[in-house]
Design a protein around this motif. Structure first.
Motif, short mmCIF file in Angstrom:
data_model
loop_
_atom_site.label_atom_id
_atom_site.label_comp_id
_atom_site.label_asym_id
_atom_site.label_seq_id
_atom_site.Cartn_x
_atom_site.Cartn_y
_atom_site.Cartn_z
N SER A 133 0.82 -1.22 0.00
CA SER A 133 0.00 0.00 0.00
C SER A 133 0.85 1.26 0.00
N MET A 134 0.28 2.30 -0.61
CA MET A 134 0.99 3.57 -0.83
C MET A 134 0.65 4.56 0.28
N GLY A 135 1.65 4.93 1.06
CA GLY A 135 1.52 5.95 2.08
C GLY A 135 2.64 6.97 1.93
N LEU A 136 2.87 7.73 2.98
CA LEU A 136 3.93 8.74 2.95
C LEU A 136 5.28 8.13 2.61
N ALA A 137 5.59 6.99 3.21
CA ALA A 137 6.91 6.38 3.01
C ALA A 137 7.10 5.92 1.56
N VAL A 138 6.04 5.35 0.97
CA VAL A 138 6.14 4.91 -0.42
C VAL A 138 6.28 6.12 -1.35
N GLY A 139 5.47 7.16 -1.11
CA GLY A 139 5.58 8.36 -1.94
C GLY A 139 6.95 9.00 -1.86
N GLU A 140 7.49 9.08 -0.64
CA GLU A 140 8.81 9.68 -0.47
C GLU A 140 9.89 8.81 -1.08
N ALA A 141 9.75 7.49 -0.97
CA ALA A 141 10.73 6.59 -1.57
C ALA A 141 10.69 6.69 -3.10
N PHE A 142 9.50 6.85 -3.67
CA PHE A 142 9.39 7.01 -5.12
C PHE A 142 10.13 8.27 -5.56
N VAL A 143 9.90 9.38 -4.86
CA VAL A 143 10.58 10.63 -5.19
C VAL A 143 12.09 10.47 -5.03
N ARG A 144 12.52 9.80 -3.96
CA ARG A 144 13.94 9.58 -3.73
C ARG A 144 14.56 8.76 -4.86
N GLY A 145 13.83 7.75 -5.34
CA GLY A 145 14.33 6.95 -6.45
C GLY A 145 14.51 7.76 -7.70
N VAL A 146 13.53 8.63 -8.01
CA VAL A 146 13.63 9.50 -9.18
C VAL A 146 14.81 10.45 -9.03
N GLU A 147 14.98 11.04 -7.86
CA GLU A 147 16.09 11.97 -7.62
C GLU A 147 17.43 11.28 -7.83
N ASN A 148 17.56 10.05 -7.38
CA ASN A 148 18.80 9.30 -7.59
C ASN A 148 19.03 9.00 -9.06
N ALA A 149 17.96 8.71 -9.80
CA ALA A 149 18.09 8.45 -11.23
C ALA A 149 18.54 9.71 -11.96
N ILE A 150 17.98 10.86 -11.58
CA ILE A 150 18.38 12.12 -12.21
C ILE A 150 19.85 12.43 -11.91
N ALA A 151 20.25 12.21 -10.65
CA ALA A 151 21.63 12.48 -10.25
C ALA A 151 22.61 11.58 -11.00
N ALA A 152 22.19 10.34 -11.28
CA ALA A 152 23.06 9.39 -11.99
C ALA A 152 22.86 9.42 -13.49
#
Length: 284
Positions: A133-152
């Protein structure tokens, strides 16, 4: 002395032997028994009927990243139980139980590595963690994953498996839908691919958000894909739906996804797609 006790004293009953490993796995697709070792070595796919079982982040990373190339991206810290929610149990107790069962902080785990030499960040939703299920932690992890992809400067690949929004976080859970959409826009502004692999099951708010926004939409065979339940739709439209409704194959036939890929071929397919989508950037 009772008759049962007298029999127990005479017959050589052996103590039950507890083993750490089960030898057999009952397939949910064909109901037949297969050796656990054979099933696991086959990528958690039934060797008899080809049913794709649900797997968690660690196994996904092992199957799709090059050996020894990947590392976990630390889970972001978020406010736990922001609504102090309680139903039959406290939300905090449910989180503790899910963490004990899965050994994960929440339902989405990211890692970065290479797929046949192509750099990538992969996010995996774990259905075993409160139904993915999608909550704050999942949403924040999704954003964190995107940020890491952009950085790399590499693609972000999400493996979805979810029952939808996490009811214990109410409107805060639903807010993760637009947040993830904004993150995807940032990825595209950077000229980077966003790939989605739909796995069994993907539904609800996740299906209505980042699960259907990929540049390329892939799915595992016979995965259940839906926004809402079959019975709800049938009772609303008062019609019987096709047997294969809300499956990967049905979505492919009706043009909602791009391809259905067997788990054994998925790593090679992802590498091929990444190569096509990033060829111009690599040449530059």
């Amino acid at each position: 002395m009772s008759w049962l006790n007298s029999v127990r004293n005479v017959l050589p009953f052996r103590a039950k032997v507890e083993t750490s490993e089960h030898l057999w796995h009952k397939c949910k697709g064909c109901d037949r028994m297969v050796f656990v070792k054979e099933w696991a070595e086959n990528g958690h796919v039934c060797p008899l009927c080809d049913h794709h079982d649900r797997i968690g982040p660690a196994e996904r990373f092992r199957q799709h990243f090059d050996e020894g190339s990947w590392q976990i991206i630390p889970a972001p810290k978020v406010t736990e139980d922001p609504l102090r929610f309680r139903d039959s149990k406290r939300y905090t107790d449910r989180l503790k139980a899910a963490r004990a069962d899965t050994h994960e902080q929440d339902a989405l785990v990211n890692a970065r590595g290479t797929i046949e030499g192509h750099a990538a960040v992969i996010g995996v939703q774990d259905f075993a963690f409160m139904g993915g299920s999608m909550g704050l932690a999942v949403g924040e992890a999704f954003v964190r994953g995107v940020e890491n992809a952009i950085a790399a400067s590499c693609p972000y690949i999400i493996f979805t498996a979810s029952g939808g929004a996490r009811m214990q976080e109410g409107i805060l859970s639903l807010m993760q839908m637009p947040r993830s959409t904004v993150a995807i826009d940032l990825l595209r502004d950077a000229g980077l691919p966003y790939l989605v692999v739909l796995t069994d099951p993907t539904s609800g708010g996740v299906m209505a958000a980042y699960a259907m926004l990929g540049d390329i939409q892939l799915a595992e065979p016979k995965a259940t894909l839906a926004f809402t339940g079959r019975r709800v739709i049938e009772s609303t439209i008062r019609e019987k739906l096709p047997d294969d409704f809300q499956t990967s194959e049905y979505y492919l036939e009706h043009g909602l996804i791009d391809m259905v890929v067997h788990r054994h071929a998925l790593k090679a397919k992802l590498a091929t797609v990444i190569g096509y989508l990033t060829e111009e950037r690599q040449a530059a």
